[in-house]
Scaffold this active site. Sequence first.
Site, short mmCIF file in Angstrom:
data_model
loop_
_atom_site.label_atom_id
_atom_site.label_comp_id
_atom_site.label_asym_id
_atom_site.label_seq_id
_atom_site.Cartn_x
_atom_site.Cartn_y
_atom_site.Cartn_z
N ASP A 31 0.83 -1.20 0.00
CA ASP A 31 0.00 0.00 0.00
C ASP A 31 0.87 1.26 0.00
O ASP A 31 1.71 1.43 -0.88
CB ASP A 31 -0.96 -0.08 1.19
CG ASP A 31 -2.02 1.00 1.19
OD1 ASP A 31 -2.95 0.92 0.37
OD2 ASP A 31 -1.92 1.93 2.02
N HIS A 38 -7.20 -6.76 0.01
CA HIS A 38 -6.14 -5.76 -0.12
C HIS A 38 -4.86 -6.13 0.61
O HIS A 38 -3.79 -5.61 0.26
CB HIS A 38 -6.66 -4.42 0.41
CG HIS A 38 -5.69 -3.30 0.37
ND1 HIS A 38 -5.03 -2.90 -0.78
CD2 HIS A 38 -5.26 -2.46 1.35
CE1 HIS A 38 -4.25 -1.87 -0.52
NE2 HIS A 38 -4.36 -1.59 0.76
#
Length: 289
Positions: free
Chosen positions: A103, A269
């Site tokens: 991320d 994610h």
Amino acid sequence: MPGFTWFDVDADGVRIRAAIAGDGPPLLLLHGHPQTHLTWHKVAPELAKHFTVVAADLRGYGDSEKLDGGEAHVNYSKRAMAADQVAVMRSFGHDRFAVVAHDRGARVAHRMALDFPDLVTRVTLLDIAPTATMYARTDMEFARRYFWWFFLIQPSPLPEKMIGADPAFFLNKHISGQIKTEGASDPRVLEEYQRCYADPRTRHAICEDYRAAATIDLEHDAADSEKKVQVPLMALWGGRGTVGALYDVLATWREKAIDVRGHAIDCGHSPQEEAPQALMDALGPFLAA
């Protein structure tokens, strides 16, 4: 994270919290938003059996120092954040090292590989496409799924005050919206995320991170548009997440690097929390090569 020891490192004048364990080739782990270095708790102890693992909090996150954003958000440019982590690794005696990053940390790692090509040996990026690519290709579906990319960049103190009304609610909705594997989030780790997110200085720093991504980071990317990452790059992404649904992930990275490989993992994610064994299966051969 059993076996790890924590340090507050002076990274050229910025205090960075880092945990270290293991023995072997050096490996830096960088987290994303809204996590801290504890996002690696399921894989870091295993990696430490083969590597000297350094898991650090990005500046502004976790227990690292929270700076003012500075003019044009320069203090949260990925260039500045990458330099922090290079200084951390050098403080532990590591002049060359591999990076695994998720991320926001993966955006830092991308910049690090460009700015410090002689230091980074190989890089793994988890669940991102390049920042400039994602902004350039913004459409309704991306804006709907990643609304915080446009909310957090609003001028201070608008998002800070709105999140401050109920930080735990915002954080939990953010994480639960991206995690697609039931039971993947350890309640003890979530409590640590909440502890850090409760600090208004952390929330401001996070907004500055995103503001930098939409301004000065794009300027740096444009200036380096002809440069490519020279070291091997592995991109892994969640097969049930947004990045893989909206982008040909490997194609986006082949525009930015000369040696790209990777694949989807059956999760959302956060592979390091949702599918740690699948992540380790991918990391092992790549890092050992």
